[in-house]
Design a protein around this motif. Sequence first.
Motif, short mmCIF file in Angstrom:
data_model
loop_
_atom_site.label_atom_id
_atom_site.label_comp_id
_atom_site.label_asym_id
_atom_site.label_seq_id
_atom_site.Cartn_x
_atom_site.Cartn_y
_atom_site.Cartn_z
N ILE A 21 -7.97 -6.83 1.26
CA ILE A 21 -6.41 -6.87 1.43
C ILE A 21 -5.57 -6.77 0.27
CG2 ILE A 21 -4.54 -7.68 2.59
CD1 ILE A 21 -6.48 -8.40 4.88
N LEU A 23 -6.82 -6.16 -2.84
CA LEU A 23 -6.96 -5.08 -3.72
C LEU A 23 -6.30 -3.73 -3.42
CD1 LEU A 23 -10.82 -4.67 -4.60
CD2 LEU A 23 -8.67 -4.51 -6.22
N ILE A 24 -6.26 -3.63 -1.98
CA ILE A 24 -5.56 -2.38 -1.38
C ILE A 24 -4.02 -2.45 -1.73
CG2 ILE A 24 -4.76 -1.36 0.68
CD1 ILE A 24 -7.54 -1.96 2.19
N THR A 27 -3.51 -2.05 -5.50
CA THR A 27 -3.68 -0.85 -6.37
C THR A 27 -2.42 0.10 -5.62
OG1 THR A 27 -5.36 -0.65 -4.59
CG2 THR A 27 -6.05 -0.69 -6.99
N ALA A 28 -2.19 -0.17 -4.30
CA ALA A 28 -1.04 0.75 -3.71
C ALA A 28 0.15 0.41 -4.37
CB ALA A 28 -0.88 0.45 -2.30
N ARG A 31 0.13 2.10 -7.88
CA ARG A 31 -0.04 3.75 -7.63
C ARG A 31 1.22 4.20 -7.77
NH1 ARG A 31 -3.02 7.94 -4.82
NH2 ARG A 31 -1.68 8.56 -3.01
N ASP A 182 4.12 6.37 4.97
CA ASP A 182 5.16 5.38 4.64
C ASP A 182 5.42 5.30 3.15
OD1 ASP A 182 4.73 4.26 7.50
OD2 ASP A 182 3.54 2.90 6.52
N ASP A 183 4.57 5.56 2.23
CA ASP A 183 4.84 5.40 0.86
C ASP A 183 5.19 6.71 0.18
OD1 ASP A 183 5.00 3.08 -0.38
OD2 ASP A 183 3.13 3.39 -1.53
N GLY B 80 -7.33 7.31 -3.86
CA GLY B 80 -6.30 6.84 -4.57
C GLY B 80 -6.02 5.44 -4.66
N VAL B 81 -6.40 4.71 -3.81
CA VAL B 81 -6.26 3.15 -3.53
C VAL B 81 -7.51 2.54 -3.36
CG1 VAL B 81 -5.38 1.49 -2.02
CG2 VAL B 81 -3.99 3.26 -2.60
N ILE B 82 -7.80 1.62 -4.12
CA ILE B 82 -9.21 0.93 -4.20
C ILE B 82 -9.25 -0.11 -3.13
CG2 ILE B 82 -10.93 -0.21 -5.63
CD1 ILE B 82 -9.96 1.31 -8.04
N GLY B 83 -10.38 -0.48 -2.51
CA GLY B 83 -10.31 -1.72 -1.73
C GLY B 83 -10.65 -1.44 0.05
N ILE B 84 -10.45 -0.22 0.20
CA ILE B 84 -10.86 0.22 1.86
C ILE B 84 -12.41 0.68 1.99
CG2 ILE B 84 -10.25 1.68 3.44
CD1 ILE B 84 -7.50 2.58 1.98
N ILE B 131 -2.49 -0.97 5.69
CA ILE B 131 -2.20 -1.99 4.65
C ILE B 131 -1.54 -1.09 3.37
CG2 ILE B 131 -3.02 -3.77 3.44
CD1 ILE B 131 -4.86 -4.26 5.56
N GLY B 132 -2.39 -0.19 3.03
CA GLY B 132 -2.00 0.58 1.91
C GLY B 132 -0.80 1.50 1.81
N HIS B 133 -0.40 1.55 2.91
CA HIS B 133 1.00 2.47 3.24
C HIS B 133 0.62 3.76 2.83
CE1 HIS B 133 4.04 -0.64 4.28
NE2 HIS B 133 3.47 -1.23 3.09
N VAL B 135 -0.79 6.09 5.65
CA VAL B 135 -1.08 6.56 6.67
C VAL B 135 0.02 7.39 7.23
CG1 VAL B 135 -1.71 6.26 9.10
CG2 VAL B 135 -2.64 4.72 7.41
#
Lengths: 281, 176
Positions: A21, A23-24, A27-28, A31, A182-183, B80-84, B131-133, B135
């Motif tokens: 959680i 890390l996600i 990195t998000a 990014r 969302d992002d 593009g997002v690490i940890g999944i 969690i990484g926004h 979706v």
Amino acid sequence: MRKFFSSRNLVILVICLVLSIGLISATAAMRSRRARPTLIQRVSNDVAGFGNTVLSVPANGVGGFFSSVRDLLNTYQENNYLKSRVHRLNSTEVQNQALKSENQQLKKQLKLNATLTDYNKINATVLNRTPSNWQQQLIINKGSLAGVKKNMSVVVDQGLVGRISEVNATNSKVELITDSGDDASRFAVQVAGEKQTINGLISGYNNANSELEMGNLTANDKIKKGTPVMTSGLGGITPKGLYVGKVTSVSGTAGGTASQINIKPAADTKTITAVTVIEKK
Amino acid sequence: MKKQIRQQLLFPSGLILAFFLEGIIMKLFSSSLAGTFPMVPYLTLLWLIDGTLFWGSQHARMLYWAAFLMGAWYDSYFIGVIGIYMFIFPLVVYVTRLLLVYVDENLIGATMIYLIDIIIVLLLGYAGGRIGHLVYFSGIHFMAFAFGPTLGLNLILFLVLYYPIKRLFEFINNRS
């Protein structure tokens, strides 16, 4: 019998969950803020991009064979259709030329050097598509070495398809216009109403009928079906005048305000093989 | 000596090949895979599970490391997002090894294990994306449109590739 969860495994599991959680989220956040990802990520992505390019050659050959056969079967019909279009195209081209030179002269008189419609182009091939069913993303074979920068717009012949979301040295990721996470950043678009121009944002994508949704409308006006939708250049990231699609319907008229315009996208985001990255001058 | 190297090399090289093929297949068949019912051919996962089933009994440590590193690469290059997938892939290997204690390794047993793994990957992957926004799909939409078709597609892929991959591992292991 082995215990299903030994306490050691439980500890590892919890640590992994927390790390994951963390890390996600980290990195998000990075990014969306940084222009380029971390060095380790960039290097590993470039290595992956190289391998991908090598493997793409035979794979595209196979794919190309099937599409060639399909094209061959459509040739006659397509030829007839294209013949009828070519005549019209010639006249439009001549007119376009005249308008372009007139536009340049007018700009000179007004001392406008760079307007919202001026841009440079970088051509790129699609390496692959993100294997994910909750994210719509392409990876293309041009990166910072070719001059690609974050947030540049990406188009195909028919129109706008997305924007650059991550840049490595030799490849970059394209966030498709249909990805309304969302992002995801929203595209500022406009459409001509009967009396005035309506500005808004691409706010969503309807997966069931492949239509884009335009929300956050600035004005309330009647809109004809089939009216073209263009990027407005507002927000300063996307150039003005990139074709997005055609209006199919206006829905959700709560309190007399058209809250949402449905758009049939001009470009089919499901079958993209080559793209053009556009940089604002 | 040569035999040993060959045995050691098959799994990682297959994993890398599956990794690239996954993205390329996704692109070549995107008109049907990314349509109304978004589907993903999880080839990397398939190879990982098959490796665990046919090869991994003596190579647990290498299996976990491969899963971890491949997951990190997968995250970095595709998402593009690490940890999944970095943590989901080792988890899936763990679950597979855990279930292998109770279930025999045959077509039916392996299919059941693979189904459980795919469900874990789909649900946790979606949660990770949330969690990484990243979706663009609501949870209900995901369950209605993406979950079933992806499960079906991967089940078919697993059944079709089960015997060829099993034979391949046996061939490499037994050749002198």
